[in-house]
Write a protein that holds these residues in place. Structure first.
Motif: not given
Length: 189
Positions: A74, A106, A170-171, A175, A178, A181-182, A185
């Motif tokens: 980000t 968020n 999403w990240i 999110p 999770e 997200r993981d 990434l």
């Protein structure tokens, strides 16, 4: 010995499997690289978002500039791209509502208030989708956050602050899921 309730549950699960996992809902493949505004983006990770544990909502892929790590996903100067391949129909209004709610989850209330005009502008870009459709959202510092539906550009919104809030869906720290997200990434391999 099977009871009537066991048979009913078995029939219900079989029916759900047929409805929830239609033949056309196979998980798509994603390119290893994307080029957005001259930025070469490399696939960081993929994942399937599930609703109520067993219903596949969509499969996603997340891309970062070559050499960038998940911790830089980000960063204001980092180009990024998210591709979501949908397994079910979704109304444009449902995307707008979810985007609004997840960004609010968020960011601070002051940040949300300042971003609200951009959130609503972006929400106007959404269209109803059907199974097999694909949204692509990409951010570059030059062009801001843009949205494509099946490779057709729908428009975009400028600003790194909006991009950080949008991709946080999403990240981010809070999110939509999770585990998803993981995986996006590349942390859950």
């Amino acid at each position: 010995m099977k009871t009537k309730s066991h048979v009913c549950i078995g029939v219900l699960l079989a029916w759900l499997f047929i409805v929830v996992c239609p033949a056309g809902a196979q998980a798509p493949d994603f390119a290893k690289q994307k080029n957005i505004d001259g930025h070469t983006l490399t696939l960081c990770g993929t994942g399937v978002l599930r609703y109520m544990v067993f219903i596949k909502a969509y499969k996603g892929a997340f891309y970062l500039e070559k050499g960038k790590t998940a911790d830089q996903a980000t960063d204001h100067q980092s180009a990024r791209c998210l591709v979501l391949h949908y397994f079910h129909a979704v109304k444009a209004g449902d995307f707008a509502k979810a985007t609004r709610e997840m960004i609010k989850k968020n960011v601070s209330s002051d940040r949300f208030s300042s971003l609200l005009p951009k959130i609503e502008k972006f929400n106007d870009l959404y269209r109803d989708i059907k199974p097999g459709d694909r949204y692509t959202a990409a951010y570059t510092p030059e062009s801001g956050t843009r949205l494509w539906l099946n490779d057709k550009l729908l428009g975009g919104v400028k600003g790194a602050a909006f991009a950080a809030a949008f991709f946080a869906i999403w990240i981010g720290e809070n999110p939509i899921d999770e585990t998803f997200r993981d995986r996006m990434l590349g942390r859950d391999r």
